[in-house]
Design a protein around this motif. Structure first.
Motif, PDB file in Angstrom:
ATOM      1  N   SER A  56       0.817  -1.211   0.000  1.00  0.00           N
ATOM      2  CA  SER A  56       0.000   0.000   0.000  1.00  0.00           C
ATOM      3  C   SER A  56       0.850   1.261   0.000  1.00  0.00           C
ATOM      4  N   GLN A  74      -0.192   1.348   9.148  1.00  0.00           N
ATOM      5  CA  GLN A  74      -0.533   0.012   8.670  1.00  0.00           C
ATOM      6  C   GLN A  74      -0.076  -0.183   7.228  1.00  0.00           C
ATOM      7  N   TYR A  76      -0.138  -3.034   3.970  1.00  0.00           N
ATOM      8  CA  TYR A  76      -0.863  -4.206   3.500  1.00  0.00           C
ATOM      9  C   TYR A  76      -0.664  -4.305   1.991  1.00  0.00           C
ATOM     10  N   TRP A  89       6.918 -10.595   7.605  1.00  0.00           N
ATOM     11  CA  TRP A  89       7.244  -9.176   7.690  1.00  0.00           C
ATOM     12  C   TRP A  89       8.474  -9.020   8.585  1.00  0.00           C
ATOM     13  N   ASN A 102       1.180  -8.662  11.092  1.00  0.00           N
ATOM     14  CA  ASN A 102       0.078  -8.150  10.278  1.00  0.00           C
ATOM     15  C   ASN A 102       0.442  -6.900   9.482  1.00  0.00           C
ATOM     16  N   GLY A 103       1.716  -6.483   9.539  1.00  0.00           N
ATOM     17  CA  GLY A 103       2.148  -5.314   8.774  1.00  0.00           C
ATOM     18  C   GLY A 103       1.972  -3.995   9.481  1.00  0.00           C
TER      19      GLY A 103
END
Length: 252
Positions: A56, A74, A76, A89, A102-103
């Motif tokens: 992203s 965040q 993603y 990650w 989860n980034g």
């Protein structure tokens, strides 16, 4: 194909910006005609990009504040190739910023690092730069214009810490022959010229404000007027560029 489109847009932008500084209308008249295939090239490139896995963000600028010592952002996959996903990650410098499974990126201290996302099709990266505003000094004016010798104006310093208004400030003038400053930040014009007033905190953070006095006020006002005219010309050039590109991509 994207390279050719990029070069074409860049050439158009340079042409318009150079012309806009002198005359936005002349820049519009000189703008080269874009080929009709621009819209088709954009559509093809968009379709190709949509099929690739990518993050992203490719760059994060994170700022530490006294009331937010560990800001988070965040990451993603904004586009995912069929069947792909991030299986790992990690941060190349976790002392600067960490990343969880989860980034979620968390800033730790000022510096630079790279967040790496390993997927089943490729390795993706996001560059991260962490800065700190803790202790930053901000003045209530970008510059002071004191046309009358003997005239005065106050400067106020705010420090980015809890109860920042209570931090003791040392006020300094670069040239007391032009302007002086007292312990409360009140600046007084003494003679014609330009000087700089600086506010310094006990831990060494500082901020400065240029001060123009006497005859230098008119000089500074003329410079600012010229800068405004140039800025408006450049904005006009960008407006023309945006209109031409919009017309081309819409197929008009």
């Amino acid at each position: 194909m994207r390279k050719h489109l990029t070069h074409l847009a860049a050439a158009l932008a340079v042409t318009l910006l150079l012309g806009a500084a002198a005359s936005p209308l002349r820049a519009a008249a000189a703008a080269p005609e874009l080929p009709a295939v621009v819209a088709e090239l954009d559509a093809e490139n968009a379709a190709e990009a949509a099929a690739e896995s990518r993050l992203s963000q490719s760059y994060l600028d994170m700022t530490i504040e006294y009331n937010d010592p560990h800001p988070v952002r965040q990451l993603y996959l904004s586009s995912v190739e069929d069947g792909d996903m991030v299986y790992q990650w990690y941060s190349t410098n976790p002392a600067v910023a960490t990343v969880d499974r989860n980034g979620l990126v968390t800033a730790q201290k000022p510096g630079k690092t790279t967040i790496v996302a390993d997927t089943y099709t490729k390795t993706l990266r996001c560059e991260v730069e962490v800065t700190s505003n803790i202790g930053k000094v901000t003045l209530n004016a970008d510059e002071l214009l004191l046309e009358s010798i003997g005239g005065a104006a106050p400067l106020k310093a705010t420090v980015a810490v809890e109860n920042g208004s209570a931090v003791p400030i040392t006020w300094l003038t670069a040239d007391p022959r032009v302007a002086t400053v007292d312990s409360f930040g009140v600046v007084t014009a003494v003679g014609d010229g330009k000087t700089v007033i600086t506010a310094v905190t006990p831990d060494g953070h500082s901020a400065s404000c240029p001060v123009y006095c006497g005859t230098q006020v008119a000089v500074r006002q003329q410079i600012k007027a010229n800068e405004t005219k140039l800025a408006l010309g450049i904005l006009g050039g960008f407006a023309v560029l945006a209109g031409v590109l919009a017309l081309a991509t819409s197929g008009g």
